[in-house]
Design an enzyme around this catalytic site. Structure first.
Site, PDB file in Angstrom:
ATOM      1  N   LYS A   1       0.829  -1.211   0.000  1.00  0.00           N
ATOM      2  CA  LYS A   1       0.000   0.000   0.000  1.00  0.00           C
ATOM      3  C   LYS A   1       0.868   1.269   0.000  1.00  0.00           C
ATOM      4  CE  LYS A   1      -3.829  -2.260   2.428  1.00  0.00           C
ATOM      5  NZ  LYS A   1      -4.745  -2.207   3.573  1.00  0.00           N
TER       6      LYS A   1
ATOM      7  N   HIS B   1      -2.012  -5.425   1.459  1.00  0.00           N
ATOM      8  CA  HIS B   1      -3.266  -6.158   1.228  1.00  0.00           C
ATOM      9  C   HIS B   1      -2.915  -7.557   0.729  1.00  0.00           C
ATOM     10  CE1 HIS B   1      -7.079  -7.460  -0.449  1.00  0.00           C
ATOM     11  NE2 HIS B   1      -6.366  -7.845  -1.497  1.00  0.00           N
TER      12      HIS B   1
HETATM   13  P1  ATP Z   1      -6.742  -6.474   3.305  1.00  0.00           P
HETATM   14  O1  ATP Z   1      -8.097  -6.739   2.637  1.00  0.00           O
HETATM   15  O2  ATP Z   1      -6.208  -5.069   3.053  1.00  0.00           O
HETATM   16  O3  ATP Z   1      -5.739  -7.550   3.055  1.00  0.00           O
HETATM   17  P2  ATP Z   1      -7.930  -7.376   5.723  1.00  0.00           P
HETATM   18  O4  ATP Z   1      -8.608  -8.426   4.874  1.00  0.00           O
HETATM   19  O5  ATP Z   1      -7.146  -7.799   6.909  1.00  0.00           O
HETATM   20  O6  ATP Z   1      -6.970  -6.490   4.884  1.00  0.00           O
HETATM   21  P3  ATP Z   1     -10.415  -5.888   5.521  1.00  0.00           P
HETATM   22  O7  ATP Z   1     -11.456  -6.118   6.542  1.00  0.00           O
HETATM   23  O8  ATP Z   1     -10.592  -6.516   4.177  1.00  0.00           O
HETATM   24  O9  ATP Z   1      -8.996  -6.297   6.165  1.00  0.00           O
HETATM   25  O10 ATP Z   1     -10.229  -4.326   5.368  1.00  0.00           O
HETATM   26  C1  ATP Z   1      -9.541  -3.773   4.253  1.00  0.00           C
HETATM   27  C2  ATP Z   1      -8.636  -2.652   4.708  1.00  0.00           C
HETATM   28  O11 ATP Z   1      -9.433  -1.604   5.240  1.00  0.00           O
HETATM   29  C3  ATP Z   1      -7.687  -3.024   5.843  1.00  0.00           C
HETATM   30  O12 ATP Z   1      -6.506  -3.616   5.381  1.00  0.00           O
HETATM   31  C4  ATP Z   1      -7.439  -1.685   6.486  1.00  0.00           C
HETATM   32  O13 ATP Z   1      -6.474  -0.944   5.761  1.00  0.00           O
HETATM   33  C5  ATP Z   1      -8.775  -0.983   6.330  1.00  0.00           C
HETATM   34  N1  ATP Z   1      -9.657  -1.164   7.504  1.00  0.00           N
HETATM   35  C6  ATP Z   1     -10.481  -2.220   7.716  1.00  0.00           C
HETATM   36  N2  ATP Z   1     -11.194  -2.061   8.834  1.00  0.00           N
HETATM   37  C7  ATP Z   1     -10.814  -0.863   9.328  1.00  0.00           C
HETATM   38  C8  ATP Z   1     -11.214  -0.113  10.472  1.00  0.00           C
HETATM   39  N3  ATP Z   1     -12.141  -0.579  11.263  1.00  0.00           N
HETATM   40  N4  ATP Z   1     -10.638   1.081  10.699  1.00  0.00           N
HETATM   41  C9  ATP Z   1      -9.718   1.552   9.850  1.00  0.00           C
HETATM   42  N5  ATP Z   1      -9.294   0.913   8.746  1.00  0.00           N
HETATM   43  C10 ATP Z   1      -9.841  -0.278   8.487  1.00  0.00           C
HETATM   44 MG    MG Z   2      -9.704  -8.025   3.077  1.00  0.00          MG
END
Ligand code: ATP
Ligand code: MG
Length: 180
Positions: free
Chosen positions: A10, A159
């Site tokens: 990112k 990601h």
């Molecule tokens: P990624 O999809 O980026 O690999 P992840 O699957 O662990 O990460 P997701 O739930 O898909 O997490 O969320 C996507 C992205 O959104 C996260 O990587 C983070 O950067 C951001 N994010 C998710 N939840 C939050 C939150 N509650 N507050 C702030 N940022 C968040």
């Molecule tokens: Mg995700």
């Protein structure tokens, strides 16, 4: 089982010049790099990359709610609501803005159980809760309460696709279906 997964370093990882160190961790573990692309991604691509369904919004919203509870803060003071769906929608807007704010390095990695093993190396979404041996835990201590108060998503460097269908979809989106 040999699998392919999509990884995106990112804007925070690129800005902090951590790409080489993160890629080394994957190569050291045995992953092969199949494709890479440094790009300032268009908003439209990120809108399609991150889901727009209530299940995903709610899951993202609940990450904030849990994080605020952990540190004893009232999420309403920062987000104006404690509805996970509304919070998830707001985080997605911040996320699309953030992911298009500078160059990202997208790549396809191949290896044994790549989807699960890459996620294991990334660690918990919230760096402050991530094991220090993982990429997010090693290079960041950010958390939702701090990030949301600054109207931004957590800066967690990387990601990685979460499951096989997601990996196929995301690889096709970023690199074309011939690489999936
Ligand atoms: P990624 O999809 O980026 O690999 P992840 O699957 O662990 O990460 P997701 O739930 O898909 O997490 O969320 C996507 C992205 O959104 C996260 O990587 C983070 O950067 C951001 N994010 C998710 N939840 C939050 C939150 N509650 N507050 C702030 N940022 C968040
Ligand atoms: Mg995700």
């Amino acid at each position: 089982m040999l699998e392919r997964t999509l990884v995106i370093l990112k804007p925070d990882a690129v800005k902090r010049q951590l790409c080489g160190r993160i890629i080394s961790m994957f190569e050291d573990a045995g992953f092969k790099i199949i494709a890479t692309k440094m790009t300032i991604a268009p908003k439209e691509l990120l809108e399609r990359h991150y889901p727009s369904n209530n299940k995903w919004y709610t899951s993202v919203g609940n990450k904030s709610i849990d994080n605020f509870k952990e540190v004893g803060l009232d999420i309403k003071d920062v987000m104006g609501t404690d509805d996970p769906l509304e919070i998830g929608k707001t985080v997605k807007k911040w996320l699309v803005d953030y992911m298009t704010s500078g160059p990202v390095l997208a790549m396809v990695l191949e290896g044994n159980n790549a989807i699960k093993n890459v996620r294991k190396m990334c660690g918990n979404t919230i760096p402050s809760n991530a094991d220090p041996s993982t990429i997010r835990g090693k290079f960041s201590i950010d958390s939702s309460d701090v990030a949301n108060a600054e109207h931004r998503p957590v800066h967690n460097l990387i990601h990685a696709s979460g499951e096989p269908d997601e990996a196929k979809y995301e690889i096709s989106l970023w690199f074309g279906s011939e690489n999936a």
